[in-house]
Design a protein around this motif. Structure first.
Motif, PDB file in Angstrom:
ATOM      1  N   ARG A 208       0.832  -1.200   0.000  1.00 21.44           N
ATOM      2  CA  ARG A 208       0.000   0.000   0.000  1.00 21.44           C
ATOM      3  C   ARG A 208       0.870   1.256   0.000  1.00 21.44           C
ATOM      4  NH1 ARG A 208      -3.815  -1.230   3.662  1.00 21.44           N
ATOM      5  NH2 ARG A 208      -2.517  -0.650   5.414  1.00 21.44           N
ATOM      6  N   GLU A 209       1.864   1.286   0.870  1.00 21.82           N
ATOM      7  CA  GLU A 209       2.718   2.481   0.956  1.00 21.82           C
ATOM      8  C   GLU A 209       3.469   2.710  -0.350  1.00 21.82           C
ATOM      9  OE1 GLU A 209       5.128   2.580   4.466  1.00 21.82           O
ATOM     10  OE2 GLU A 209       3.362   2.642   5.780  1.00 21.82           O
ATOM     11  N   ARG A 210       3.957   1.606  -0.930  1.00 22.96           N
ATOM     12  CA  ARG A 210       4.708   1.734  -2.179  1.00 22.96           C
ATOM     13  C   ARG A 210       3.808   2.278  -3.296  1.00 22.96           C
ATOM     14  NH1 ARG A 210       7.202  -0.999  -6.239  1.00 22.96           N
ATOM     15  NH2 ARG A 210       5.387  -2.325  -6.326  1.00 22.96           N
ATOM     16  N   LEU A 211       2.580   1.740  -3.373  1.00 28.20           N
ATOM     17  CA  LEU A 211       1.668   2.191  -4.429  1.00 28.20           C
ATOM     18  C   LEU A 211       1.180   3.618  -4.193  1.00 28.20           C
ATOM     19  CD1 LEU A 211      -0.397  -0.989  -5.323  1.00 28.20           C
ATOM     20  CD2 LEU A 211       1.200   0.255  -6.760  1.00 28.20           C
ATOM     21  N   GLN A 212       0.993   3.994  -2.937  1.00 27.88           N
ATOM     22  CA  GLN A 212       0.641   5.391  -2.654  1.00 27.88           C
ATOM     23  C   GLN A 212       1.693   6.317  -3.240  1.00 27.88           C
ATOM     24  OE1 GLN A 212       0.465   5.235   1.598  1.00 27.88           O
ATOM     25  NE2 GLN A 212      -1.743   4.826   1.667  1.00 27.88           N
ATOM     26  N   GLU A 213       2.958   5.964  -2.980  1.00 26.68           N
ATOM     27  CA  GLU A 213       4.051   6.812  -3.455  1.00 26.68           C
ATOM     28  C   GLU A 213       4.104   6.824  -4.978  1.00 26.68           C
ATOM     29  OE1 GLU A 213       7.178   5.036  -1.096  1.00 26.68           O
ATOM     30  OE2 GLU A 213       6.047   5.588   0.702  1.00 26.68           O
ATOM     31  N   GLU A 214       3.913   5.628  -5.590  1.00 20.04           N
ATOM     32  CA  GLU A 214       3.937   5.535  -7.059  1.00 20.04           C
ATOM     33  C   GLU A 214       2.818   6.359  -7.686  1.00 20.04           C
ATOM     34  OE1 GLU A 214       6.103   4.351  -8.926  1.00 20.04           O
ATOM     35  OE2 GLU A 214       7.209   2.807  -7.836  1.00 20.04           O
ATOM     36  N   VAL A 215       1.614   6.216  -7.140  1.00 18.15           N
ATOM     37  CA  VAL A 215       0.459   6.884  -7.758  1.00 18.15           C
ATOM     38  C   VAL A 215       0.590   8.406  -7.624  1.00 18.15           C
ATOM     39  CG1 VAL A 215      -2.027   7.315  -7.455  1.00 18.15           C
ATOM     40  CG2 VAL A 215      -1.180   4.988  -7.692  1.00 18.15           C
ATOM     41  N   ARG A 216       1.068   8.868  -6.489  1.00 21.53           N
ATOM     42  CA  ARG A 216       1.238  10.318  -6.309  1.00 21.53           C
ATOM     43  C   ARG A 216       2.277  10.850  -7.290  1.00 21.53           C
ATOM     44  NH1 ARG A 216       3.621  14.790  -3.312  1.00 21.53           N
ATOM     45  NH2 ARG A 216       2.282  15.630  -1.666  1.00 21.53           N
ATOM     46  N   THR A 217       3.420  10.152  -7.359  1.00 17.71           N
ATOM     47  CA  THR A 217       4.499  10.601  -8.237  1.00 17.71           C
ATOM     48  C   THR A 217       4.058  10.551  -9.702  1.00 17.71           C
ATOM     49  OG1 THR A 217       6.091   9.764  -6.635  1.00 17.71           O
ATOM     50  CG2 THR A 217       6.916  10.170  -8.855  1.00 17.71           C
TER      51      THR A 217
ATOM     52  N   PRO B 100      -1.024  21.643   1.882  1.00 19.13           N
ATOM     53  CA  PRO B 100       0.057  22.380   1.232  1.00 19.13           C
ATOM     54  C   PRO B 100       1.416  21.683   1.358  1.00 19.13           C
ATOM     55  CG  PRO B 100      -0.427  23.372   3.361  1.00 19.13           C
ATOM     56  CD  PRO B 100      -1.299  22.155   3.236  1.00 19.13           C
ATOM     57  N   LEU B 101       1.446  20.372   1.054  1.00  8.58           N
ATOM     58  CA  LEU B 101       2.720  19.645   1.082  1.00  8.58           C
ATOM     59  C   LEU B 101       3.360  19.732  -0.310  1.00  8.58           C
ATOM     60  CD1 LEU B 101       1.653  16.442   3.071  1.00  8.58           C
ATOM     61  CD2 LEU B 101       3.090  18.324   3.887  1.00  8.58           C
ATOM     62  N   PRO B 102       4.702  19.592  -0.374  1.00  8.02           N
ATOM     63  CA  PRO B 102       5.363  19.712  -1.677  1.00  8.02           C
ATOM     64  C   PRO B 102       4.898  18.640  -2.659  1.00  8.02           C
ATOM     65  CG  PRO B 102       6.966  19.257   0.090  1.00  8.02           C
ATOM     66  CD  PRO B 102       5.642  19.363   0.732  1.00  8.02           C
ATOM     67  N   ARG B 103       4.839  19.011  -3.941  1.00 11.99           N
ATOM     68  CA  ARG B 103       4.492  18.075  -5.013  1.00 11.99           C
ATOM     69  C   ARG B 103       5.454  18.304  -6.163  1.00 11.99           C
ATOM     70  NH1 ARG B 103      -0.730  16.359  -3.554  1.00 11.99           N
ATOM     71  NH2 ARG B 103      -0.670  14.859  -5.252  1.00 11.99           N
ATOM     72  N   GLY B 104       5.385  17.431  -7.154  1.00 15.40           N
ATOM     73  CA  GLY B 104       6.130  17.664  -8.383  1.00 15.40           C
ATOM     74  C   GLY B 104       7.518  17.063  -8.366  1.00 15.40           C
ATOM     75  N   PRO B 105       8.293  17.340  -9.428  1.00 12.50           N
ATOM     76  CA  PRO B 105       9.571  16.664  -9.635  1.00 12.50           C
ATOM     77  C   PRO B 105      10.485  16.775  -8.421  1.00 12.50           C
ATOM     78  CG  PRO B 105       9.073  18.169 -11.453  1.00 12.50           C
ATOM     79  CD  PRO B 105       8.009  18.356 -10.434  1.00 12.50           C
ATOM     80  N   GLY B 106      11.118  15.663  -8.074  1.00 11.34           N
ATOM     81  CA  GLY B 106      12.104  15.692  -7.000  1.00 11.34           C
ATOM     82  C   GLY B 106      11.513  15.519  -5.607  1.00 11.34           C
ATOM     83  N   THR B 107      10.172  15.489  -5.496  1.00 10.29           N
ATOM     84  CA  THR B 107       9.572  15.323  -4.173  1.00 10.29           C
ATOM     85  C   THR B 107       9.815  13.893  -3.675  1.00 10.29           C
ATOM     86  OG1 THR B 107       7.814  16.849  -4.809  1.00 10.29           O
ATOM     87  CG2 THR B 107       7.433  15.535  -2.828  1.00 10.29           C
ATOM     88  N   ASP B 108      10.358  13.769  -2.475  1.00  7.66           N
ATOM     89  CA  ASP B 108      10.547  12.454  -1.860  1.00  7.66           C
ATOM     90  C   ASP B 108       9.272  12.140  -1.072  1.00  7.66           C
ATOM     91  OD1 ASP B 108      11.181  10.234  -0.387  1.00  7.66           O
ATOM     92  OD2 ASP B 108      13.142  10.967   0.279  1.00  7.66           O
ATOM     93  N   VAL B 109       8.367  11.423  -1.738  1.00  7.54           N
ATOM     94  CA  VAL B 109       7.029  11.216  -1.158  1.00  7.54           C
ATOM     95  C   VAL B 109       7.128  10.420   0.148  1.00  7.54           C
ATOM     96  CG1 VAL B 109       4.701  10.336  -1.567  1.00  7.54           C
ATOM     97  CG2 VAL B 109       5.989  11.334  -3.448  1.00  7.54           C
ATOM     98  N   ALA B 110       7.986   9.391   0.158  1.00  6.80           N
ATOM     99  CA  ALA B 110       8.108   8.565   1.369  1.00  6.80           C
ATOM    100  C   ALA B 110       8.522   9.434   2.564  1.00  6.80           C
ATOM    101  CB  ALA B 110       9.110   7.449   1.138  1.00  6.80           C
TER     102      ALA B 110
END
Ligand SMILES: Nc1ncnc2c1ncn2[C@@H]1O[C@H](COP(=O)(O)OP(=O)(O)OP(=O)(O)O)[C@@H](O)[C@H]1O
Ligand SMILES: [Mg+2]
Length: 267
Positions: free
Chosen positions: A179-188, A231-241
């Protein structure tokens, strides 16, 4: 998808001509004329291109109903629904073709969306890798666990590359690690491709991690009771984990969890 038609005359200023998804004063009723069930009432909602909107709220408050409306599977009894671009859907329960293999399900989606034959096999492996099912392409879907089937459904939705992606608790049946891995994948992936997402979950943590905006619904009848901006960072280079451990994350999660509790008390 839906034909362009003017919004009715009761727009309240929240509508935006460039929105991907626009609901104005929408109501949905189920049941018979004698015993109607009002699933949602007077919902006004606008989702801009590239936005990641998360719907949360107690069971039965109409989250799935709103996704079904946007997908065109449901007609509103009141109000207007406008969807400007092609929509892909991941349902609460995966719906796969049981007579096709895992890879066959993905190839079907790729072919339908014009991916050339020669490019399909590599894309299938890429998608399977993304959802942690590398090498499983030859399996039959009924040979998979529930969580694996759901991951195939997610890969199939991504295969079609829809500009607007609707996801109804897509990770609910998965183990915590996947779940955590897919959350990060889908957001990115959503941010990287500019995909517009409307995502349903019961988890305040998932809502804050994924969404740029969280809409909190209440039941009886289903409606939008509040909104939390993320208001959390998004977009290229964001370390979602790494966001999970960032200072504002815990406070936002607590705010959303509190709003869900309040909405449940309203219902
Ligand atoms: N086909 C149907 N016929 C009659 N009532 C329905 C139907 N589908 C949903 N409802 C009712 O509409 C309301 C909203 O249902 P919906 O499935 O949208 O809720 P939900 O927020 O997605 O809930 P959950 O979190 O449990 O998935 C509920 O009261 C439900 O009982
Ligand atoms: Mg639901």
């Amino acid at each position: 998808m839906a034909p362009a038609e003017p919004a009715n005359g009761t727009t309240d200023g929240t509508t935006d001509g460039a929105a991907d998804v626009e609901l104005v004063g929408v109501g949905v009723r189920y049941g018979s004329a004698k015993a109607p069930v009002t699933a949602v009432e007077d919902v006004t909602l606008s989702v801009a291109p590239g936005e990641f909107v998360v719907l949360v709220g107690p069971s039965g408050c109409g989250k799935t109903t709103l996704l079904r409306l946007v997908a065109g599977f449901e007609r509103p009894a009141a109000g207007t629904v406008r969807v400007r671009r092609r929509v892909g859907v991941v349902f609460q329960q995966p719906r796969l073709f049981p007579w096709r293999t895992v890879a066959g399900n993905l190839v079907f989606a790729l072919a339908r969306h014009g991916v050339p034959r020669a490019a399909r096999a590599a894309r299938v492996e890429e998608l399977l890798g993304l959802v942690g099912l590398s090498g499983m392409g030859r399996r039959r879907t009924w040979e998979l666990s529930g969580g694996q089937r759901q991951r195939v459904a997610i890969a199939r939705a991504l295969a079609a590359g829809p500009p607007v992606l609707l996801m109804d608790e897509p990770f609910a049946a998965l183990d915590a690690f996947t779940r955590e891995r897919l959350q990060e994948e889908v957001r990115t992936l959503a941010d990287g491709t500019g995909t517009t997402v409307v995502f349903v979950t019961h988890s305040a943590e998932e809502a804050v991690l994924l969404g740029s905006r969280v809409l909190v619904m209440a039941a009886g009848p289903g409606r939008i009771a509040g909104e939390v901006a993320v208001p959390l960072p998004r977009g290229p280079g964001t370390d979602v984990a790494a966001l999970r451990g960032a200072a504002p994350f815990a406070a936002l999660r607590a705010e959303v969890a509190g709003a869900i509790r309040e909405a449940a008390a309203l219902s």
